[in-house]
Design an enzyme around this catalytic site. Structure first.
Site, mmCIF file in Angstrom:
data_model
loop_
_atom_site.group_PDB
_atom_site.id
_atom_site.type_symbol
_atom_site.label_atom_id
_atom_site.label_comp_id
_atom_site.label_asym_id
_atom_site.label_seq_id
_atom_site.Cartn_x
_atom_site.Cartn_y
_atom_site.Cartn_z
ATOM 1 C CE1 TYR A 205 -22.897 14.200 -13.531
ATOM 2 C CE2 TYR A 205 -21.848 14.352 -11.367
ATOM 3 C CZ TYR A 205 -22.992 14.282 -12.151
ATOM 4 O OH TYR A 205 -24.233 14.309 -11.552
ATOM 5 C CG HIS B 56 -6.831 -1.678 -5.611
ATOM 6 N ND1 HIS B 56 -5.577 -1.945 -5.117
ATOM 7 C CD2 HIS B 56 -7.317 -0.659 -4.840
ATOM 8 C CE1 HIS B 56 -5.309 -1.134 -4.118
ATOM 9 N NE2 HIS B 56 -6.362 -0.348 -3.918
ATOM 10 N NE ARG C 15 -3.364 0.253 2.863
ATOM 11 C CZ ARG C 15 -3.971 0.445 4.033
ATOM 12 N NH1 ARG C 15 -4.117 -0.566 4.869
ATOM 13 N NH2 ARG C 15 -4.417 1.641 4.357
#
Length: 822
Positions: free
Chosen positions: A122, A78, A32
């Protein structure tokens, strides 16, 4: 126990916690928080780029919705939440976050003001052209693949990364027990350094710094000094001081224009911070602040008040805001799956090592494919040379498998070659097609020879890496945007930029404080009425007045027995009629505390001491060194009994006598050794024994070349020689120093002055009068003196401040106190 539950195995809880925590820590570190040194990517970023590549979102293809991309990454690689993936995707597209963005975004992807990006439904994205170099040759078995989270497909453990992404874009992350913070760099400089290190593997960090000048941040700015980055280049850790780029416009009323801000600074928050500092009067001299940034670039406008020194304001802004930040470099990355601190040479060496392996595996893949193609072409050539026999064998065979077997036996060819012969179209029998096969075979054999030679000479692989890196830097690189100033940032002492002058420090009963230049007052003759020195609100009056230099410390002691100090120049400057600023915005004292004494100090040492006296007559001495840590939070200065309060404190040198004066006009001269040094938490012994109703009022250090000025409530006063008083023991009643009566009122001030000094008297209604000390007559102990200030019935004197060596040229014996004109 129920047999179906199985067997219970006892485990010590400390062992289980230790093992579980270590597993968690390593998971965070590897999966990570830390980037891989080879491609400079964390797993989430690597998965995003690979997934976009797999669905064909190259830089020359149409954009696709980010929601589609996030869904693909989430479902395949993921499974840690769509928002975390989208946040990572957004950062890859922000040109103010990455020096070389790896994703092209279309839509609202956030701003340097901290505005959040639009929702993923969007926005649209595709890979940037720089990402092509990151994914180059990934289909050629150049990197290892591993199963994804559900073992349904495979994902790359690292990208081929033809560009040194870790150096170009940097990285930051917090793991468990460790963190990384790497700055971005300029591609052209890094490319030159890589080539230099390939040419000379023994190159030193100092030699590499001839190519890489320092970080190159996407938001530009100015790096001050080279020591910090030089240290990081050698050790992997260092500090870079980054400032905003600015310039000054105008001449009379000047304006600061900020065009670039430091990396990772939120512009909107920066402007709010500056506005708060101006509003809270932490920074003076700013008249207006606005943001005029547009598509053309950044432009923060800071208008200065007339006569303000821009450098003083800038230094305050650098100290208190993010116009100056420290970028702490910590080059921690994963090397062979383990965290390792790397210097500059180490990072370049790991990139070269990775590229050597990738190029070698790519060449091996190409060689394998070339040999396979050579084999096919040799088979086709053989078939064309014996075409009639080949056709006959095929015609006589009942099935394709029989025909393939016969061809293999007859011509001693492989399965792949026989299959290629069977797949050959009849059009290949033309003479032109035959020649094409022969030409292709010749080209393939040249390629095989080239690849064999390349793989057998490591120096040729390194040369290829140099050429490839140089080509990519020419294509994607750009000029440096962050300027590097060789001048190291020196912590600017604001005091050095403040002119040293005498000022009058005034504090009102309600706690408002200000400083006024002593040059604003002209001397008046004895008996003048004075002029206003503060515009006070109803029920407020001047309680303390003190003369000090702007460069000295001023020690405040409160009624609660606590001490605080600040530099005099930190007290806000005001005009003669301004109210000032409340003390609680400067000093962190409680609401029920009240300032009872102020002492100017040049420094804190063990030779000088503060002599303190309380209303009930107790005294003590404390070394000034004990107050060095008081600052604005305060420390205990004296222990006070119930009903008692501190009324006076003064600076006393070693062996110096002190004079104690009371409101009823009694005085006691104490030897310098009569009161010993004490700790801050003690009360101290009794200094003077007073009559009922009397209170201790002032303490003066005895200086034989000076006289004592005594002033009463109604403006009467005199000067008296210290020789008129003989030293007495501590705890005695002392001698008569001033003859108080109804006309004079009680004694309000006693201070040591020199013949050439000037004095400023402050009244409760805020009036001030400056007069020459030499104009006041020297009288005996029992006299009440002459009128110094003309007090009205509703006004009274609250204090006298001294200005050493008054300038006689400014005396105006006929006029009232007025402001100086240039």
């Amino acid at each position: 126990m129920n047999e179906r539950l199985g067997k219970t195995i006892p485990i010590a809880i400390e062992e289980e916690v230790r093992e579980s925590y270590l597993n968690y820590a390593m998971s965070v570190i590897v999966s990570r928080a830390l980037p891989d040194v080879r491609d400079g990517l964390k797993p989430v970023h690597r998965r995003i780029l690979y997934s976009m590549s797999e669905i064909g979102l190259r830089h020359d293809k149409p954009y696709k919705k980010c929601g589609r991309i996030v869904g693909d990454v989430l479902g395949k690689f993921h499974p840690h939440g769509d928002q975390s993936i989208y946040d990572a995707l957004v950062r890859l597209a922000q040109n103010f976050s990455l020096r070389f963005p790896l994703v092209q975004g279309q839509g609202n992807f956030g701003s340097i003001d901290g505005d959040p990006p639009a929702a993923m439904r969007y926005t649209e994205a595709r890979l940037a052209n720089t990402a092509d170099a990151m994914l180059k040759d990934i289909k050629k078995e150049t990197v290892d693949f591993e199963p994804n989270y559900d073992d349904s497909i495979k994902e790359p453990t690292v990208l081929p990364a033809a560009i040194p992404n870790l150096l170009l874009n940097g990285s930051s992350g917090i793991a468990v027990g460790m963190a990384t913070n790497m700055p971005p760099h300029n591609f052209r400089e890094v490319s030159a350094a890589i080539c230099a290190q390939i040419d000379n593997p023994e190159i030193t960090a100092d030699e590499l710094l001839e190519y890489i000048l320092g970080p190159d941040f996407p938001t530009a700015g100015v790096i001050h000094g080279t020591k910090g980055y030089r240290l990081a280049a050698h050790t992997g850790r260092g500090k870079v001081v980054l400032r905003a780029r600015h310039h000054v416009e105008g001449s009379d009323k000047q304006t600061l224009i900020v065009t670039e801000i430091p990396y990772q600074v939120n512009k909107a928050n920066l402007i709010v911070r500056i506005a708060d500092l101006v509003r809270n009067k932490k920074i003076d001299g700013i008249a207006d602040l606005r943001d005029e940034s547009d598509r053309g670039g950044m432009r923060i406008v800071i208008e200065l008040k007339k006569g303000t020194n821009p450098q003083v304001v800038l230094n305050s802004l650098f100290t208190h805001t993010s116009l100056q930040v420290n970028f702490n470099i910590n080059n921690l990355a994963l090397v062979d799956g383990k965290p390792k601190l790397l210097n500059l040479k180490g990072m370049i060496a790991e990139f070269i090592k990775h590229r050597q392996l990738v190029v070698r595996r790519s060449c091996e893949f190409e060689l394998k494919k070339a040999k396979e193609r050579e084999s096919v072409l040799v088979g086709l050539k053989l078939a064309l040379a014996n075409i009639d026999e080949v056709v006959e064998i095929i015609k006589e065979s009942k099935t394709v498998a029989i025909a393939q077997t016969k061809l293999m036996d007859r011509f001693e060819i492989s399965t792949m070659q026989s299959q290629a012969i069977l797949d050959m179209k009849l059009q290949r029998l033309t003479s032109l097609e035959v020649q094409k096969i022969l030409d292709e075979l010749g080209e393939i054999r040249k390629k095989i020879a080239f690849l064999d030679d390349l793989l057998s000479h490591e120096e040729k692989i390194l040369t290829m890496i140099k050429e490839e890196t140089t080509e990519l830097s020419s294509k994607h690189g750009s000029n440096r945007v962050t300027r590097i100033s060789p001048e190291e940032v020196i912590q600017v002492n604001i005091e050095d930029m403040i002119d040293e002058e005498d000022v009058v420090v005034v504090i009102s009963h309600r706690g408002f404080i200000k400083r006024i230049s002593a040059s604003l007052y002209r001397e008046q003759g004895r008996g003048g009425k004075g002029a206003k020195t503060s515009d006070l609100k109803e029920n407020d009056f001047i309680k303390h007045a003190f003369l000090a230099s702007t460069h000295t410390h001023i020690l405040f002691v409160t009624s609660a027995g606590k001490a605080y100090w600040i530099k005099v120049f930190e007290i806000p400057e005001g005009s003669r009629t301004s109210r000032g600023r409340h003390l609680q915005t400067i000093l962190e004292f409680e609401k029920n505390e009240d300032i009872t004494a102020m002492v100017p100090l040049e420094d804190f040492n063990s030779e000088s001491s503060i002599f303190m006296a309380t209303k009930l007559g107790f005294v003590k001495r404390i070394a000034t060194y004990d107050f060095r840590n008081a600052k604005t939070r305060g420390i205990v200065a004296i222990h006070l009994d119930e009903g008692d309060s501190l009324v006076a404190a003064t600076l006393v040198n070693a062996g110096e006598d002190v004079f104690i004066a009371t409101r009823y006009g009694k005085g006691l001269r104490l030897s310098g050794t009569a009161v010993r040094m004490m700790g801050r938490n003690s009360r101290g012994p009794r200094g003077i024994r007073m009559a009922i109703g009397d209170e201790l009022m002032a303490v003066c250090p005895v200086k034989l070349d000076e006289t004592m000025l005594l002033v009463s409530e109604k403006g009467y006063g005199k000067r008296t020689r210290y020789d008129d008083f003989s030293p007495h023991s501590r705890g005695t009643g002392g001698q008569r120093a001033y003859a108080t009566n109804a006309k004079t009122g009680l004694l309000v001030s006693a201070l040591s002055i020199h013949e050439d000094d000037s004095c400023i008297g402050i009244s409760a209604l805020g009036k001030a009068l400056r007069f020459a000390a030499g104009k006041v007559s020297i009288m005996g102990r029992t006299a009440f003196g002459v009128r110094i200030l003309d007090m009205s019935d509703d006004d009274s004197v609250i204090g006298i401040v001294r200005q050493p060596n008054g300038d006689s040229e400014n005396r105006d014996v006929s006029g009232y106190l007025t402001e100086e004109k240039e």
